[in-house]
Design a protein around this motif. Structure first.
Motif, PDB file in Angstrom:
ATOM      1  N   TRP A 126      44.225  72.173  90.267  1.00  0.00           N
ATOM      2  CA  TRP A 126      43.668  73.507  90.053  1.00  0.00           C
ATOM      3  C   TRP A 126      44.442  74.298  88.997  1.00  0.00           C
ATOM      4  N   ASP A 127      45.781  74.116  88.967  1.00  0.00           N
ATOM      5  CA  ASP A 127      46.595  74.892  88.038  1.00  0.00           C
ATOM      6  C   ASP A 127      46.665  74.258  86.653  1.00  0.00           C
ATOM      7  N   GLU A 128      46.156  73.032  86.506  1.00  0.00           N
ATOM      8  CA  GLU A 128      46.097  72.381  85.203  1.00  0.00           C
ATOM      9  C   GLU A 128      44.789  72.691  84.483  1.00  0.00           C
ATOM     10  N   ILE A 129      43.749  73.052  85.252  1.00  0.00           N
ATOM     11  CA  ILE A 129      42.409  73.206  84.646  1.00  0.00           C
ATOM     12  C   ILE A 129      42.313  74.410  83.703  1.00  0.00           C
ATOM     13  N   GLU A 134      44.104  78.613  94.194  1.00  0.00           N
ATOM     14  CA  GLU A 134      44.345  77.219  94.546  1.00  0.00           C
ATOM     15  C   GLU A 134      43.160  76.605  95.284  1.00  0.00           C
ATOM     16  N   PHE A 135      42.788  75.404  94.838  1.00  0.00           N
ATOM     17  CA  PHE A 135      41.818  74.572  95.539  1.00  0.00           C
ATOM     18  C   PHE A 135      42.451  73.210  95.741  1.00  0.00           C
ATOM     19  N   HIS A 136      42.466  72.748  96.971  1.00  0.00           N
ATOM     20  CA  HIS A 136      43.056  71.439  97.251  1.00  0.00           C
ATOM     21  C   HIS A 136      42.218  70.321  96.658  1.00  0.00           C
ATOM     22  N   GLY A 140      34.782  69.532  94.193  1.00  0.00           N
ATOM     23  CA  GLY A 140      33.700  70.424  94.569  1.00  0.00           C
ATOM     24  C   GLY A 140      34.286  71.715  95.107  1.00  0.00           C
ATOM     25  N   ILE A 141      34.270  72.771  94.298  1.00  0.00           N
ATOM     26  CA  ILE A 141      34.909  74.023  94.706  1.00  0.00           C
ATOM     27  C   ILE A 141      33.858  75.027  95.186  1.00  0.00           C
ATOM     28  N   GLU A 142      34.326  76.090  95.798  1.00  0.00           N
ATOM     29  CA  GLU A 142      33.437  77.129  96.326  1.00  0.00           C
ATOM     30  C   GLU A 142      33.033  78.078  95.205  1.00  0.00           C
ATOM     31  N   LEU A 143      31.878  77.812  94.634  1.00  0.00           N
ATOM     32  CA  LEU A 143      31.316  78.656  93.583  1.00  0.00           C
ATOM     33  C   LEU A 143      29.821  78.381  93.542  1.00  0.00           C
ATOM     34  N   GLN A 144      29.027  79.439  93.434  1.00  0.00           N
ATOM     35  CA  GLN A 144      27.580  79.245  93.402  1.00  0.00           C
ATOM     36  C   GLN A 144      26.942  80.278  92.501  1.00  0.00           C
ATOM     37  N   ALA A 145      25.705  79.992  92.106  1.00  0.00           N
ATOM     38  CA  ALA A 145      24.904  80.916  91.320  1.00  0.00           C
ATOM     39  C   ALA A 145      23.596  81.153  92.058  1.00  0.00           C
TER      40      ALA A 145
END
Length: 291
Positions: A126-129, A134-136, A140-145
């Protein structure tokens, strides 16, 4: 050509187009306003990215990249193929190296007109992107449209290929209004450096259909790093094999995420559209905020 003018190449990779300026001998300054003026499709040459070729002590050439909005970025896969073809012709050999802001890329320019770029390893932490929190699991992260109870798309995989990508897997890329959603999500607070927003449709374990909203550019006919990131994201979700064809509006790229060393290889065409000369007054615009 007078002392203040400068030659350029107009090139493209699958319709993702570039103005390429060689400044290995003169160190020409490229302020942000100059980048924007050259990239402007109404009053300038017009391009998605401006590319400068600089000297390198680590590789055959240093490639610097600015998006059309004047923002400098660290990676552009389609531009790397164009630069590799130029340098390979100059050196008279098919294998060349290209230094960017954060890595050295290996490239092979084939006799058939296709160029392969070793894009290195994808960055998945997460910190390299990077992400703002933080996402473990970045597959697939928590984000939606869209509405909370009926999102248009959700749970993107996030990957950096030297630039941040969010890839949403959807049933049909043609029903998504990416011009609206992409412009909104590019600047989502979760992405401190903004992000390239892509929608991907799995056609088979060996074939992806991809559309990309590129940060600082908008909808693009092709994005090489997005093709690499989408292939990585698909493998992480168990949706495809490690070798895939990625079909973009501008054409196909062959992507392989090698298992033995974790590197991503991208193979595709390039084209020289035309060559020309930029007048000196173009370089007199704006404040010297770039180099």
């Amino acid at each position: 050509m007078d002392a203040t003018s400068h030659s350029f190449r107009k090139m493209n990779g699958l319709g993702n187009d570039f103005v390429v300026i060689d400044r290995r001998t003169d160190g020409l300054a490229l302020p942000i306003d100059t980048v924007r003026a050259i990239a402007d499709r109404a009053t300038g040459i017009g391009c998605d990215q401006l590319i400068a070729l600089d000297p390198s002590s680590e590789a055959d050439v240093f490639m610097r990249i600015w998006n059309a909005d004047g923002g400098e970025v660290a990676a552009c896969g389609n531009a790397a193929r164009c630069v590799a073809a130029v340098v390979a012709t100059e050196l008279g050999r098919p294998t060349v190296t290209i230094e960017t802001k954060d890595q050295v890329l290996g490239a092979y320019a084939g006799a058939d007109g296709a160029v392969t770029i070793d894009m290195g390893e994808p960055r998945l932490r997460w910190d390299e992107i990077p992400l703002a929190e933080e996402f473990h699991d970045t597959s697939g992260i928590e984000l939606q449209a869209g509405p909370i109870d009926a999102p248009v798309m959700h749970s993107p995989g996030v990957v950096s290929m030297g630039n941040p990508h969010a890839i949403f897997f959807v049933e049909d890329v043609d029903v998504i209004k990416l011009d609206l959603i992409g412009s909104m999500l590019e600047r989502h607070p979760l992405f401190p450096e903004r992000a390239n927003i892509s929608i991907a449709q799995v056609l088979s374990p060996a074939h992806l259909l991809l559309r990309t909203w590129e940060r600082g550019v908008g909808l693009t006919r092709a994005c090489g790093t997005a093709a690499c990131a989408s292939a990585v994201a698909a493998v992480r979700r168990g949706l495809t094999d490690r070798k895939v064809t990625v079909t973009l509006p501008g054409g196909d790229l062959a992507i392989e995420w090698r298992e033995d060393d974790g590197h991503v290889l991208m193979t595709g065409p390039y084209a020289l559209d035309f060559e020309g000369t930029l007048p000196g007054e173009v370089f007199d615009t704006g404040e010297a905020q770039g180099v």
